[in-house]
Design a protein around this motif. Structure first.
Motif, mmCIF file in Angstrom:
data_model
loop_
_atom_site.group_PDB
_atom_site.id
_atom_site.type_symbol
_atom_site.label_atom_id
_atom_site.label_comp_id
_atom_site.label_asym_id
_atom_site.label_seq_id
_atom_site.Cartn_x
_atom_site.Cartn_y
_atom_site.Cartn_z
ATOM 1 N N VAL A 158 0.804 -1.224 0.000
ATOM 2 C CA VAL A 158 0.000 0.000 0.000
ATOM 3 C C VAL A 158 0.834 1.269 0.000
ATOM 4 O O VAL A 158 0.294 2.379 -0.034
ATOM 5 C CB VAL A 158 -0.963 0.026 1.219
ATOM 6 N N GLY A 159 2.161 1.140 0.011
ATOM 7 C CA GLY A 159 3.005 2.324 0.135
ATOM 8 C C GLY A 159 3.198 2.664 1.610
ATOM 9 O O GLY A 159 2.676 1.990 2.497
ATOM 10 N N ASN A 160 3.951 3.710 1.878
ATOM 11 C CA ASN A 160 4.281 4.037 3.268
ATOM 12 C C ASN A 160 3.430 5.175 3.808
ATOM 13 O O ASN A 160 3.398 6.259 3.220
ATOM 14 C CB ASN A 160 5.759 4.407 3.385
ATOM 15 N N PRO A 161 2.739 4.959 4.923
ATOM 16 C CA PRO A 161 1.841 5.991 5.471
ATOM 17 C C PRO A 161 2.569 7.235 5.981
ATOM 18 O O PRO A 161 1.941 8.282 6.154
ATOM 19 C CB PRO A 161 1.123 5.268 6.618
ATOM 20 N N LEU A 162 3.870 7.134 6.227
ATOM 21 C CA LEU A 162 4.599 8.339 6.641
ATOM 22 C C LEU A 162 4.564 9.394 5.544
ATOM 23 O O LEU A 162 4.573 10.594 5.824
ATOM 24 C CB LEU A 162 6.051 7.999 6.972
ATOM 25 N N LEU A 163 4.507 8.942 4.285
ATOM 26 C CA LEU A 163 4.413 9.893 3.181
ATOM 27 C C LEU A 163 3.115 10.683 3.263
ATOM 28 O O LEU A 163 3.082 11.865 2.918
ATOM 29 C CB LEU A 163 4.502 9.158 1.842
ATOM 30 N N ASP A 164 2.043 10.041 3.716
ATOM 31 C CA ASP A 164 0.767 10.734 3.903
ATOM 32 C C ASP A 164 0.894 11.808 4.969
ATOM 33 O O ASP A 164 0.427 12.940 4.806
ATOM 34 C CB ASP A 164 -0.334 9.751 4.326
ATOM 35 N N ALA A 268 14.577 11.634 7.690
ATOM 36 C CA ALA A 268 15.105 11.586 6.327
ATOM 37 C C ALA A 268 14.135 12.219 5.335
ATOM 38 O O ALA A 268 14.552 12.915 4.408
ATOM 39 C CB ALA A 268 15.394 10.135 5.935
ATOM 40 N N LEU A 269 12.836 11.982 5.526
ATOM 41 C CA LEU A 269 11.838 12.554 4.618
ATOM 42 C C LEU A 269 11.796 14.076 4.705
ATOM 43 O O LEU A 269 11.348 14.743 3.775
ATOM 44 C CB LEU A 269 10.458 11.961 4.914
ATOM 45 N N PHE A 270 12.255 14.616 5.828
ATOM 46 C CA PHE A 270 12.362 16.071 5.977
ATOM 47 C C PHE A 270 13.753 16.578 5.569
ATOM 48 O O PHE A 270 14.078 17.746 5.780
ATOM 49 C CB PHE A 270 12.047 16.492 7.415
ATOM 50 N N ASN A 271 14.559 15.697 4.994
ATOM 51 C CA ASN A 271 15.899 16.056 4.513
ATOM 52 C C ASN A 271 16.785 16.635 5.600
ATOM 53 O O ASN A 271 17.541 17.590 5.365
ATOM 54 C CB ASN A 271 15.807 17.045 3.338
ATOM 55 N N VAL A 272 16.714 16.058 6.784
ATOM 56 C CA VAL A 272 17.558 16.494 7.895
ATOM 57 C C VAL A 272 18.651 15.442 8.111
ATOM 58 O O VAL A 272 18.345 14.315 8.495
ATOM 59 C CB VAL A 272 16.732 16.671 9.185
ATOM 60 N N ALA A 341 22.065 13.533 -0.779
ATOM 61 C CA ALA A 341 21.896 12.890 -2.084
ATOM 62 C C ALA A 341 21.290 11.497 -1.919
ATOM 63 O O ALA A 341 20.435 11.070 -2.705
ATOM 64 C CB ALA A 341 23.241 12.807 -2.803
ATOM 65 N N ASP A 342 21.716 10.789 -0.875
ATOM 66 C CA ASP A 342 21.128 9.483 -0.590
ATOM 67 C C ASP A 342 19.650 9.609 -0.222
ATOM 68 O O ASP A 342 18.836 8.743 -0.565
ATOM 69 C CB ASP A 342 21.888 8.804 0.550
ATOM 70 N N TYR A 343 19.310 10.663 0.490
ATOM 71 C CA TYR A 343 17.904 10.926 0.817
ATOM 72 C C TYR A 343 17.076 11.095 -0.461
ATOM 73 O O TYR A 343 15.918 10.657 -0.523
ATOM 74 C CB TYR A 343 17.767 12.186 1.664
ATOM 75 N N ASP A 344 17.648 11.759 -1.471
ATOM 76 C CA ASP A 344 16.926 11.932 -2.743
ATOM 77 C C ASP A 344 16.613 10.574 -3.363
ATOM 78 O O ASP A 344 15.519 10.348 -3.893
ATOM 79 C CB ASP A 344 17.763 12.771 -3.716
ATOM 80 N N GLU A 345 17.571 9.672 -3.293
ATOM 81 C CA GLU A 345 17.357 8.320 -3.821
ATOM 82 C C GLU A 345 16.305 7.578 -2.991
ATOM 83 O O GLU A 345 15.477 6.832 -3.529
ATOM 84 C CB GLU A 345 18.678 7.555 -3.806
ATOM 85 N N LEU A 346 16.330 7.802 -1.695
ATOM 86 C CA LEU A 346 15.326 7.205 -0.809
ATOM 87 C C LEU A 346 13.924 7.668 -1.183
ATOM 88 O O LEU A 346 12.978 6.864 -1.211
ATOM 89 C CB LEU A 346 15.631 7.576 0.640
ATOM 90 N N ASP A 347 13.784 8.959 -1.481
ATOM 91 C CA ASP A 347 12.475 9.501 -1.872
ATOM 92 C C ASP A 347 11.910 8.770 -3.079
ATOM 93 O O ASP A 347 10.708 8.481 -3.151
ATOM 94 C CB ASP A 347 12.594 11.000 -2.190
ATOM 95 N N LYS A 349 12.600 5.665 -4.011
ATOM 96 C CA LYS A 349 12.226 4.318 -3.594
ATOM 97 C C LYS A 349 10.912 4.299 -2.823
ATOM 98 O O LYS A 349 10.127 3.356 -2.913
ATOM 99 C CB LYS A 349 13.328 3.703 -2.723
ATOM 100 N N MET A 350 10.665 5.346 -2.037
ATOM 101 C CA MET A 350 9.480 5.395 -1.189
ATOM 102 C C MET A 350 8.196 5.586 -1.987
ATOM 103 O O MET A 350 7.129 5.165 -1.567
ATOM 104 C CB MET A 350 9.623 6.531 -0.172
ATOM 105 N N GLY A 351 8.282 6.241 -3.133
ATOM 106 C CA GLY A 351 7.089 6.431 -3.946
ATOM 107 C C GLY A 351 6.254 7.619 -3.525
ATOM 108 O O GLY A 351 6.754 8.576 -2.933
ATOM 109 N N LYS A 352 4.978 7.553 -3.803
ATOM 110 C CA LYS A 352 4.056 8.669 -3.570
ATOM 111 C C LYS A 352 3.154 8.412 -2.361
ATOM 112 O O LYS A 352 2.975 7.280 -1.934
ATOM 113 C CB LYS A 352 3.184 8.888 -4.816
ATOM 114 N N PRO A 353 2.547 9.494 -1.817
ATOM 115 C CA PRO A 353 1.576 9.323 -0.722
ATOM 116 C C PRO A 353 0.345 8.550 -1.176
ATOM 117 O O PRO A 353 0.129 8.338 -2.367
ATOM 118 C CB PRO A 353 1.213 10.775 -0.360
#
Length: 370
Positions: A158-164, A268-272, A341-347, A349-353
């Protein structure tokens, strides 16, 4: 329909609240009863027990609190039987929730498991039990799908709810002023939501402060505690504690020291840029190192399948090593850029909300077909 949810920690409360909101949007007759927290309570329904009375982490901690855990299990089973929900929705928290799932299955109650148990980490044969007692399993990490299929189990990704949660976040432009923060760059301290992890991690975090006089350290307080609980660790240091504002804190932070767990991925999703820390009971850690089959403990590293953020565990979780890592994050431009830059790659992989909405739709579909 009648939905009974069980969440046993802060992250489960967050995901449970977002799922409840999505269910209400699709079912105008939705009724809720749950074990959860303040965020779920804000969505309505009846809070039966707060997760603050349930969150015991580590083998030894569980043994020491076994009576409380057994009482919670008994109370949950009795309440489910009395209320007779159309569907039971279990959110992570496998040590407790798999026992509840087994009970519900024996009583012909449909079991939907949201945020699948991390059985890929240790004792993988538990998949066979999950296959037997769980009606529908919803995965939030991409690699989990192939893992469960390898055991012959069909699951829904279902994707990751943290993105929501991150997508729904609206920054408070007055955050610094509201908390009377000085005009310094902020280092966020996220010591976790359980009493045991806060008491072990926060003193090590605070001990690094004197080496960073040009930064303002701010603690993200867990909603199940008051500021007085944190004061015993802060003592004379000038460290504000902010409650119900973790995302605002991360949105304003230059760096962070973070307890291993959901907060690691949120940061990581907040790029910190961050350093991940963990310290448990020595016996619990010893047992974990014998049985756990994963290379990393942080979600960021697990998802990327390589080291993106440094993990300081047990003896390595010291003020000296945390300071050295934080120094690199703050002052080593190349090191910092590599992590971002690794965080960008993580984004990618994580997909969309959309995890909450997709899960709600599937739960309603499966419950209607029951």
């Amino acid at each position: 329909m009648k939905y009974y949810l069980v969440a046993g920690e802060a992250s489960g409360d967050l995901h449970g609240a977002n799922l409840m909101k999505a269910l209400k949007e699709r079912d105008n007759q939705a009724e809720f009863r749950y074990f959860g927290g303040d965020l779920m309570q804000a969505e309505g329904g009846t809070l039966v027990k707060h997760y603050a009375d349930m969150a015991f982490m580590g083998f030894i901690e569980v043994v020491l609190n076994l009576n409380a855990i057994l009482q919670n299990l008994k109370a949950c089973k009795h309440d489910i039987t009395t209320w007779q929900p159309d569907v039971l929705i279990l959110i992570d928290f496998p040590g407790f929730n798999l026992k509840i799932a087994e009970f519900a299955k024996a009583n012909n109650i449909l079991v939907c498991y949201y945020i699948s148990p991390k059985v890929w980490a240790w004792n993988q044969k538990r998949v066979l039990k999950i296959k037997r007692i769980v009606g529908h399993l919803f995965c939030i990490l991409p690699f989990e799908v192939d893992f469960y299929k390898g055991w012959g189990m069909e699951v829904d990704y279902v994707g990751n709810p943290l993105l929501d949660a991150v997508a729904a976040f609206k920054p408070d432009e007055s955050f610094a002023g509201n908390h009377r923060l000085p005009a310094k760059k902020i280092i966020a301290l996220l010591p976790g939501s359980r009493r045991q992890e806060i008491s072990r991690l926060l003193p090590e975090m605070i001990a690094v402060i004197e080496k960073f006089p040009n930064h303002q350290f701010v603690i993200a307080g867990a909603p199940s505690f008051t500021v007085d609980y944190y004061t015993q660790f802060i003592r004379s240091e000038n460290i504000p504690v902010v409650f119900n504002a973790t995302y605002d804190l991360l949105n304003n932070a230059e760096a962070a020291i973070v307890a291993s767990g959901t907060a690691n991925l949120e940061t990581a999703l907040f790029n910190v840029p961050q350093v991940v820390v963990y310290k448990g009971h020595p016996i619990s850690i010893g047992i974990a190192r014998m049985v756990v089959k994963i290379k990393f403990i942080s979600l960021v590293n697990l998802i990327m399948n390589r080291e993106v953020v440094n993990e300081l565990i047990q003896a390595d979780c010291s003020a000296e090593k945390i300071s050295a890592e934080l120094e690199a994050i703050v002052n080593n431009t190349a090191y910092r850029k590599k992590m971002l830059a690794d965080y960008d790659e993580l984004d990618v992989k994580m997909g969309k909300p959309g995890a909450s909405a997709k899960t709600a739709e599937l739960i309603i579909k499966y419950t209607t077909k029951k």
